[in-house]
Design an enzyme around this catalytic site. Structure first.
Site, mmCIF file in Angstrom:
data_model
loop_
_atom_site.group_PDB
_atom_site.id
_atom_site.type_symbol
_atom_site.label_atom_id
_atom_site.label_comp_id
_atom_site.label_asym_id
_atom_site.label_seq_id
_atom_site.Cartn_x
_atom_site.Cartn_y
_atom_site.Cartn_z
ATOM 1 N N ASP A 11 1.197 -50.145 -8.601
ATOM 2 C CA ASP A 11 2.029 -50.570 -9.877
ATOM 3 C C ASP A 11 1.498 -50.224 -10.977
ATOM 4 O O ASP A 11 0.313 -50.534 -11.435
ATOM 5 C CB ASP A 11 2.316 -52.272 -9.772
ATOM 6 C CG ASP A 11 2.934 -52.843 -8.538
ATOM 7 O OD1 ASP A 11 3.808 -52.002 -8.081
ATOM 8 O OD2 ASP A 11 2.735 -53.794 -8.224
ATOM 9 N N GLY A 46 -2.047 -55.927 -12.100
ATOM 10 C CA GLY A 46 -3.312 -55.941 -11.035
ATOM 11 C C GLY A 46 -3.649 -57.343 -10.640
ATOM 12 O O GLY A 46 -4.468 -57.581 -10.066
ATOM 13 N N VAL A 47 -2.941 -58.282 -11.242
ATOM 14 C CA VAL A 47 -3.157 -59.773 -10.660
ATOM 15 C C VAL A 47 -2.204 -60.181 -9.584
ATOM 16 O O VAL A 47 -1.115 -59.729 -9.256
ATOM 17 C CB VAL A 47 -2.915 -60.732 -11.692
ATOM 18 C CG1 VAL A 47 -3.202 -62.137 -11.628
ATOM 19 C CG2 VAL A 47 -3.897 -60.384 -12.995
ATOM 20 N N ARG A 49 0.135 -62.252 -6.936
ATOM 21 C CA ARG A 49 1.469 -63.019 -7.023
ATOM 22 C C ARG A 49 1.008 -64.477 -7.263
ATOM 23 O O ARG A 49 1.382 -65.142 -8.087
ATOM 24 C CB ARG A 49 2.131 -63.002 -5.663
ATOM 25 C CG ARG A 49 3.490 -63.433 -6.258
ATOM 26 C CD ARG A 49 4.168 -63.280 -4.791
ATOM 27 N NE ARG A 49 4.260 -62.131 -4.081
ATOM 28 C CZ ARG A 49 4.459 -61.835 -2.788
ATOM 29 N NH1 ARG A 49 5.052 -62.775 -2.080
ATOM 30 N NH2 ARG A 49 4.141 -60.518 -2.241
ATOM 31 N N SER A 114 -4.051 -51.133 -3.698
ATOM 32 C CA SER A 114 -3.076 -52.159 -4.431
ATOM 33 C C SER A 114 -3.397 -53.716 -4.238
ATOM 34 O O SER A 114 -3.551 -54.270 -3.257
ATOM 35 C CB SER A 114 -1.786 -51.799 -4.320
ATOM 36 O OG SER A 114 -0.796 -52.728 -4.750
ATOM 37 N N SER A 116 -0.795 -55.579 -4.420
ATOM 38 C CA SER A 116 0.527 -55.824 -4.069
ATOM 39 C C SER A 116 0.886 -56.026 -2.454
ATOM 40 O O SER A 116 0.298 -55.185 -1.722
ATOM 41 C CB SER A 116 1.524 -54.876 -4.626
ATOM 42 O OG SER A 116 2.696 -55.087 -3.914
ATOM 43 N N LYS A 117 1.509 -57.219 -2.083
ATOM 44 C CA LYS A 117 1.501 -57.244 -0.687
ATOM 45 C C LYS A 117 3.031 -56.415 -0.323
ATOM 46 O O LYS A 117 3.392 -56.562 0.959
ATOM 47 C CB LYS A 117 1.843 -58.756 -0.415
ATOM 48 C CG LYS A 117 0.563 -59.548 -0.447
ATOM 49 C CD LYS A 117 0.746 -60.937 -0.009
ATOM 50 C CE LYS A 117 -0.552 -61.557 -0.083
ATOM 51 N NZ LYS A 117 -0.663 -63.018 0.294
ATOM 52 N N ASN A 118 3.467 -55.687 -1.238
ATOM 53 C CA ASN A 118 4.949 -55.073 -1.141
ATOM 54 C C ASN A 118 4.527 -53.543 -0.885
ATOM 55 O O ASN A 118 5.278 -52.856 -1.019
ATOM 56 C CB ASN A 118 5.777 -55.387 -2.054
ATOM 57 C CG ASN A 118 6.311 -56.808 -2.023
ATOM 58 O OD1 ASN A 118 6.673 -57.377 -0.967
ATOM 59 N ND2 ASN A 118 6.149 -57.494 -3.215
ATOM 60 N N LYS A 145 -8.917 -58.021 -7.749
ATOM 61 C CA LYS A 145 -9.373 -57.195 -8.811
ATOM 62 C C LYS A 145 -9.578 -58.525 -10.055
ATOM 63 O O LYS A 145 -8.950 -59.179 -10.193
ATOM 64 C CB LYS A 145 -8.457 -56.143 -9.063
ATOM 65 C CG LYS A 145 -8.059 -55.200 -8.121
ATOM 66 C CD LYS A 145 -6.970 -54.177 -8.714
ATOM 67 C CE LYS A 145 -6.532 -53.403 -7.538
ATOM 68 N NZ LYS A 145 -5.427 -52.645 -8.239
ATOM 69 N N GLU A 169 -6.137 -46.236 -12.214
ATOM 70 C CA GLU A 169 -5.781 -47.773 -12.482
ATOM 71 C C GLU A 169 -5.387 -47.746 -13.617
ATOM 72 O O GLU A 169 -5.518 -47.153 -14.767
ATOM 73 C CB GLU A 169 -7.076 -48.558 -12.395
ATOM 74 C CG GLU A 169 -7.102 -49.465 -11.205
ATOM 75 C CD GLU A 169 -6.366 -50.456 -11.106
ATOM 76 O OE1 GLU A 169 -5.596 -50.617 -12.127
ATOM 77 O OE2 GLU A 169 -5.959 -51.079 -9.904
#
Ligand code: B16
Ligand code: MG
Length: 218
Positions: A11, A46-47, A49, A114, A116-118, A145, A169
């Site tokens: 992302d 970067g945080v 969900r 990443s 992200s879980k997506n 992170k 990043e």
């Protein structure tokens, strides 16, 4: 030939999904009567969900039950996935594909790192999953992170030492994670925000192949 590990965040580096995260979080925030601006959204980059929801609830000084939190997390992801339905190759950020193609042509190892879980479905939707020799995402790590776990795992999967790994990043936390791991950190975005990075570029169109060659030979 020298071989390095090139690790890409998703992302904000490969695709601009931050705008979709923002719309989905904004819907929840407005339902809760919380003002949530684009500036606030910067803090979510970067945080994870779960942590993102906590940051938003803190903004509104809301103490919520775990049950409510779980419901909002599901709702946020469903709304977010709704925005991704129409995603295609046109959403790959400028300059990314030529860099991936150059690194592949130079026989370099490439990974995704990443929060992200997506991540996998997004890479598939924009049709670049085949460039990646390894994928480490939010489903694989326990520490977010700036903990370097996501990048360390990626380097391990590529059989590379941390010092032979290069991280692209767009978040402060991600740059810190790469630095903590002893990897080369490259900030993509505003240099004033990502000043802890070893190198900074506004976007991938500013990265010359001669710079990639220097990284490969380092
Ligand atoms: P998801 P990255 C991060 O991805 C995003 O920057 C962050 O805004 C998001 O909350 C996080 O992924 C979790 O995403 O809800 O899809 O699991 O920048 O590390 O690629
Ligand atoms: Mg990012």
């Amino acid at each position: 030939m020298n071989k390095k590990a090139f690790i890409f965040d998703l992302d904000g580096v490969i695709v601009d999904t931050a705008k979709y995260h923002y719309l989905a979080w904004q819907k929840i925030a407005s339902e809760l009567g919380i003002e949530f601006t684009p500036e606030h959204n910067e803090e979510l980059k970067g945080v994870s969900r779960v942590r993102s929801l906590d940051i938003i609830l803190n903004l509104g000084k809301i103490n919520a039950s775990q049950q409510d939190k779980d419901r909002w997390l599901v709702q946020k992801n469903e709304d977010y996935l709704g925005y991704l339905v129409h995603m295609d190759e046109s959403e790959i950020l400028p300059g990314v594909l030529p860099v991936l193609q150059y690194l592949k042509a130079k026989n370099q190892a490439i990974a995704l790192g990443s929060a992200s879980k997506n991540a996998r479905p997004i890479l598939e939707k924009v049709n670049i999953i085949s460039y990646f020799d390894a994928i480490v995402d939010g489903n694989d790590v326990t520490n977010a992170k700036p903990d370097p776990e996501v990048f360390v795992q990626a380097a391990k999967l590529l059989n590379a030492r941390n010092e032979d790994s290069i991280v692209f990043e767009d978040s402060v936390a991600g740059i810190q994670a790469a630095n903590i791991a002893g990897m080369t950190s490259i900030g993509i975005g505003e240099e004033s925000i990502l000043h802890e990075a070893q190198f900074n570029f506004k976007d991938f169109t500013h990265i010359e192949t001669s710079f990639l060659d220097v990284l490969i030979k380092k």
